[in-house]
Design a protein around this motif. Sequence first.
Motif, PDB file in Angstrom:
ATOM      1  N   GLU A   6      39.567  29.117  32.525  1.00 24.31           N
ATOM      2  CA  GLU A   6      38.574  30.194  32.609  1.00 24.31           C
ATOM      3  C   GLU A   6      37.635  30.665  32.136  1.00 24.31           C
ATOM      4  OE1 GLU A   6      42.721  32.630  32.074  1.00 24.31           O
ATOM      5  OE2 GLU A   6      41.959  31.643  30.837  1.00 24.31           O
ATOM      6  N   ARG A  19      31.771  38.591  35.786  1.00 21.85           N
ATOM      7  CA  ARG A  19      32.095  38.181  36.697  1.00 21.85           C
ATOM      8  C   ARG A  19      33.262  36.782  35.606  1.00 21.85           C
ATOM      9  NH1 ARG A  19      30.587  33.441  40.594  1.00 21.85           N
ATOM     10  NH2 ARG A  19      31.344  33.889  42.676  1.00 21.85           N
ATOM     11  N   SER A  21      35.572  33.413  36.017  1.00 19.59           N
ATOM     12  CA  SER A  21      36.160  32.864  37.183  1.00 19.59           C
ATOM     13  C   SER A  21      36.933  31.605  36.341  1.00 19.59           C
ATOM     14  CB  SER A  21      34.407  31.777  37.276  1.00 19.59           C
ATOM     15  OG  SER A  21      33.453  32.267  37.422  1.00 19.59           O
ATOM     16  N   CYS A  22      37.949  31.680  37.387  1.00 16.92           N
ATOM     17  CA  CYS A  22      39.037  29.765  36.530  1.00 16.92           C
ATOM     18  C   CYS A  22      39.232  29.243  37.891  1.00 16.92           C
ATOM     19  CB  CYS A  22      39.944  30.836  36.491  1.00 16.92           C
ATOM     20  SG  CYS A  22      41.727  30.657  36.522  1.00 16.92           S
ATOM     21  N   ALA A  23      38.756  27.819  37.200  1.00 22.04           N
ATOM     22  CA  ALA A  23      39.002  26.602  38.087  1.00 22.04           C
ATOM     23  C   ALA A  23      40.190  25.512  37.825  1.00 22.04           C
ATOM     24  CB  ALA A  23      37.698  25.397  37.760  1.00 22.04           C
ATOM     25  N   ARG A  71      38.693  33.893  46.204  1.00 19.98           N
ATOM     26  CA  ARG A  71      38.311  32.703  45.966  1.00 19.98           C
ATOM     27  C   ARG A  71      37.762  31.860  46.652  1.00 19.98           C
ATOM     28  NH1 ARG A  71      45.083  31.833  47.533  1.00 19.98           N
ATOM     29  NH2 ARG A  71      44.491  29.471  46.859  1.00 19.98           N
ATOM     30  N   THR A  77      38.902  27.550  42.786  1.00 17.83           N
ATOM     31  CA  THR A  77      38.602  28.459  41.734  1.00 17.83           C
ATOM     32  C   THR A  77      38.911  29.525  42.370  1.00 17.83           C
ATOM     33  OG1 THR A  77      37.150  26.939  41.051  1.00 17.83           O
ATOM     34  CG2 THR A  77      36.883  29.146  40.776  1.00 17.83           C
ATOM     35  N   TYR A  79      37.918  33.809  41.661  1.00 11.07           N
ATOM     36  CA  TYR A  79      36.881  34.993  41.140  1.00 11.07           C
ATOM     37  C   TYR A  79      37.077  35.703  40.453  1.00 11.07           C
ATOM     38  CZ  TYR A  79      34.061  30.713  42.191  1.00 11.07           C
ATOM     39  OH  TYR A  79      33.400  29.507  42.530  1.00 11.07           O
TER      40      TYR A  79
END
Length: 122
Positions: A6, A19, A21-23, A71, A77, A79
């Motif tokens: 994250e 914002r 994010s998570c990848a 996403r 990813t 968001y």
Amino acid sequence: QVQLVESGGGLVQPGGSLRLSCAASGSIFSINAMGWYCQAPGKKRELVARITSGGSTNYADSVKGRFTISRDNAKNTVYLQMNSLKPEDTAVYYCNADIQLVRTPSYQYRYWGQGTQVTVSS
């Protein structure tokens, strides 16, 4: 074998935006639903928003109209756009994903990120 990383947390004033994010990375065959949860001090972890692989979404009542989950399937990813932030949104935010692995594509496992702190304060 799978990691969720994250980013995007921080300190913001009330009314501001962030914002997250998570990848996801690793030996991924497919990602089904992805979601964001939050946990404030002394409280249990609770759902903020969730999105299916097809793009259907659901939100906690407290964030409807302020937060948007999305996403990018090509990037694995998810968001979370957070607008009109309030002090009560302060929490650690965790992403999760329901993932099928390359070596076991018939099974689904839920993975969690390490969490990112969001603090809303003036």
